[in-house]
Design a protein around this motif. Structure first.
Motif, PDB file in Angstrom:
ATOM      1  N   TYR A 109       0.835  -1.202   0.000  1.00  0.00           N
ATOM      2  CA  TYR A 109       0.000   0.000   0.000  1.00  0.00           C
ATOM      3  C   TYR A 109       0.867   1.248   0.000  1.00  0.00           C
ATOM      4  O   TYR A 109       1.853   1.351   0.751  1.00  0.00           O
ATOM      5  N   SER A 110       0.506   2.233  -0.837  1.00  0.00           N
ATOM      6  CA  SER A 110       1.282   3.471  -0.912  1.00  0.00           C
ATOM      7  C   SER A 110       0.388   4.706  -0.871  1.00  0.00           C
ATOM      8  O   SER A 110       0.826   5.804  -1.215  1.00  0.00           O
TER       9      SER A 110
ATOM     10  N   PRO B 208      -2.696   7.329   1.086  1.00  0.00           N
ATOM     11  CA  PRO B 208      -2.699   8.146   2.310  1.00  0.00           C
ATOM     12  C   PRO B 208      -2.839   7.280   3.557  1.00  0.00           C
ATOM     13  O   PRO B 208      -3.417   6.192   3.521  1.00  0.00           O
ATOM     14  N   SER B 209      -2.288   7.761   4.652  1.00  0.00           N
ATOM     15  CA  SER B 209      -2.367   7.027   5.919  1.00  0.00           C
ATOM     16  C   SER B 209      -3.813   6.928   6.390  1.00  0.00           C
ATOM     17  O   SER B 209      -4.678   7.700   5.945  1.00  0.00           O
ATOM     18  N   PHE B 210      -4.043   5.990   7.314  1.00  0.00           N
ATOM     19  CA  PHE B 210      -5.387   5.839   7.871  1.00  0.00           C
ATOM     20  C   PHE B 210      -5.841   7.160   8.500  1.00  0.00           C
ATOM     21  O   PHE B 210      -6.968   7.604   8.314  1.00  0.00           O
ATOM     22  N   GLN B 211      -4.918   7.800   9.232  1.00  0.00           N
ATOM     23  CA  GLN B 211      -5.254   9.051   9.904  1.00  0.00           C
ATOM     24  C   GLN B 211      -5.619  10.140   8.893  1.00  0.00           C
ATOM     25  O   GLN B 211      -6.530  10.941   9.124  1.00  0.00           O
ATOM     26  N   LYS B 212      -4.914  10.165   7.740  1.00  0.00           N
ATOM     27  CA  LYS B 212      -5.213  11.179   6.742  1.00  0.00           C
ATOM     28  C   LYS B 212      -6.575  10.931   6.109  1.00  0.00           C
ATOM     29  O   LYS B 212      -7.330  11.869   5.837  1.00  0.00           O
ATOM     30  N   THR B 213      -6.932   9.654   5.861  1.00  0.00           N
ATOM     31  CA  THR B 213      -8.258   9.374   5.308  1.00  0.00           C
ATOM     32  C   THR B 213      -9.340   9.796   6.294  1.00  0.00           C
ATOM     33  O   THR B 213     -10.408  10.273   5.886  1.00  0.00           O
TER      34      THR B 213
ATOM     35  N   HIS C 148      -7.627  -1.764  -0.091  1.00  0.00           N
ATOM     36  CA  HIS C 148      -6.531  -1.406  -0.973  1.00  0.00           C
ATOM     37  C   HIS C 148      -6.536  -2.200  -2.282  1.00  0.00           C
ATOM     38  O   HIS C 148      -6.246  -1.654  -3.350  1.00  0.00           O
TER      39      HIS C 148
ATOM     40  N   HIS D 221      -5.063  -1.773   3.883  1.00  0.00           N
ATOM     41  CA  HIS D 221      -3.786  -1.076   3.698  1.00  0.00           C
ATOM     42  C   HIS D 221      -2.657  -1.707   4.497  1.00  0.00           C
ATOM     43  O   HIS D 221      -1.482  -1.470   4.213  1.00  0.00           O
ATOM     44  N   ASP D 222      -2.984  -2.521   5.485  1.00  0.00           N
ATOM     45  CA  ASP D 222      -1.966  -3.229   6.258  1.00  0.00           C
ATOM     46  C   ASP D 222      -1.686  -4.621   5.696  1.00  0.00           C
ATOM     47  O   ASP D 222      -0.907  -5.382   6.281  1.00  0.00           O
TER      48      ASP D 222
END
Length: 481
Positions: free
Chosen positions: A31-32, A34-39, A62, A72-73
């Motif tokens: 996965y490349s 946005p981070s979970f926090q950014k989403t 993803h 994403h993980d």
């Protein structure tokens, strides 16, 4: 990390199951995005608030492969909801993907005012699947659009305005077809077109007369009629009362019905109801519109179209979702006479039947045939229902198991009653199922129904894993109550 199950806790949870996670050799890409926090932040700031999280610990999905989804993980999930009954032949099916890639490199878009070969190849293959005089196809982009067009066609052909659908149905969310939809949670407090009526829902589980349905799973202590259910006449009588009291004489335009209600949690009707209701509507001058958005393309197993299970010939059929395996595509299929009524005005559709959609739709039909997915729906669906019926015997929280093929619903109730399971417990059950590696839908009037409508390529090993997950979740629920 507080917002989601960690990789280690996920592995611990799945190791506790009685059945191992089915093998899958597919390796997702790293996965490349946005981070979970950014989403989380983007959703809070810019995504419409009406689009809500269904999980307390949401997922960032993803990649997909057949019946599997990856977050994403890199965690893998068995998809038992198919993007709301939309992924029919499998996520990123290689044949469908190849057809899209080939088309996208030659021609994306010309609109249907021009001719291009793929639309003709596709329409010819699609129409061969329909019986009788259903020979004319409109290609559109979604189920809502298909039902909106069907509504227009019915009114144009009959010169009537009044339309009937069933309570708790879902036919779309535009400002027009919202009037057809009779599910309160999808009704905005705004005026809808006049002439929309909702007939009593003939529900064998919650209906006042009960009934038996076309399923190996019946409501406990229900009737077991040979042929049509005795209750079907009672529900049809209620439809007759609506026609004779609320609709101008001989002025009904259409009766819309799903072959099995989807959003309402795979609600089936007493055997014989749909055929008798359609016949009654025709006597009053109206058309029968079969909404096959969720039940079409072999999902119910015994037939390619859900309406065939009811022994009825519709005047108009609407299609979407599984028609494109996730690609935006929908269709309306009708007779030449009804389509002729549409020539009273001009019509075009900017994106409907574009080269990419037609190439995908054709490939989907070919995969269903080549891989025997209708038969798989029948066999795997029956096996799934049998295992779920066994679970129901062990866990009183499962009030009803119903469905046909891979169109299945589990209605959750307060144990020992028919009272819908409270939203808090239902949400915890859904969350626990996700944490153990399965994505499943919810529906029903009280969102207390687990909706199982997976990609049609799942197999019995997948079913065994799903049953093991549900068994553990329901066992934990039982212990904690």
């Amino acid at each position: 990390m507080a917002n989601r199950v960690t990789r280690n806790s996920y592995k611990i949870l799945t190791r506790q199951l009685s059945t191992a996670f089915p093998k899958c050799d597919f390796k997702p890409k790293t996965y490349s995005g946005p981070s979970f926090q950014k989403t989380d932040k983007i959703k809070a700031d810019h995504i419409a608030p009406a689009i809500f999280n269904i999980y307390k610990r949401p997922l960032v999905l993803h990649q997909g492969h057949m019946q599997w989804l990856f977050d994403h993980d890199g965690r893998r999930y068995l998809d038992l909801f198919g993007g709301i009954v939309t992924v029919s032949v499998g996520h990123c099916h290689p044949k469908v993907s190849a057809a899209l890639h080939e088309q996208i490199d030659s021609l994306w878009h010309v609109t249907n005012i021009y001719r291009h070969p793929k639309i003709y190849e596709y329409v010819e293959k699609l129409i061969a699947k329909f019986p009788g005089d259903l020979k004319v196809v409109y290609l559109v982009n979604s189920g809502t659009e298909a039902n909106d067009l069907a509504l227009l066609l019915a009114k144009a052909y009959t010169n009537s305005n009044d339309v009937i659908s069933l309570q708790s149905c879902y036919h779309g969310y535009s400002s027009t077809v919202m009037g057809l939809t009779a599910t309160q949670s999808y009704r905005m407090p705004i005026p809808v077109p006049s002439g929309m009526h909702h007939a009593m829902l003939p529900d064998p589980y919650r209906g006042i007369w009960g009934g038996c349905r076309d399923s190996i799973s019946q409501v406990k202590n229900s009737c077991a009629c040979v042929g049509d259910c005795v209750t079907s006449d009672k529900y049809v009588h209620q439809l007759s009362e609506l026609l004779e009291n609320s609709v101008p004489a001989g002025r009904v335009a259409a009766f819309f019905a799903e072959s099995i209600q989807g959003v309402n949690g795979a609600v089936q009707f007493p055997k014989g109801y749909i055929k008798k209701a359609a016949e009654l509507i025709k006597k009053h001058g109206g058309l029968f519109v079969a909404d096959e958005v969720q039940t079409g393309f072999g999902r119910t197993g015994d037939a390619f179209w859900g309406f065939q299970n009811h022994g009825v010939q519709p005047d108009i059929v609407t299609l979407a979702k599984g028609i494109g395996n996730g690609f935006p595509l929908g269709a309306v299929v009708t007779t030449k006479a009804i389509a002729e009524a549409h020539t009273k005005s001009s019509y075009f559709n900017t994106f409907g039947g574009n080269p990419m959609a037609a190439a995908v739709g054709k490939a989907v039909l070919e995969v269903i045939e080549e891989e025997g997915l209708q038969q798989n729906c029948k066999d795997t669906g029956r096996y799934f229902l049998e295992q779920l019926m066994d679970l129901q015997n062990s866990y009183p929280v499962i009030g009803d198991v119903r469905g046909k093929g891979l169109m299945i619903g589990l209605e959750l109730v307060e144990p020992g009653t028919k009272q819908p399971l409270n939203s808090g417990d239902a949400s915890e059950i859904l969350e626990s199922i996700k944490d153990l590696g399965i994505l499943i839908g919810t529906g029903g009037r009280w969102r207390n129904v687990l909706r199982i409508k997976p990609p049609m390529c799942i197999n019995k090993k997948d079913v065994d894993f799903a049953i093991a997950v549900l068994d553990q979740v329901f066992n934990n629920y039982k212990k904690n109550k």
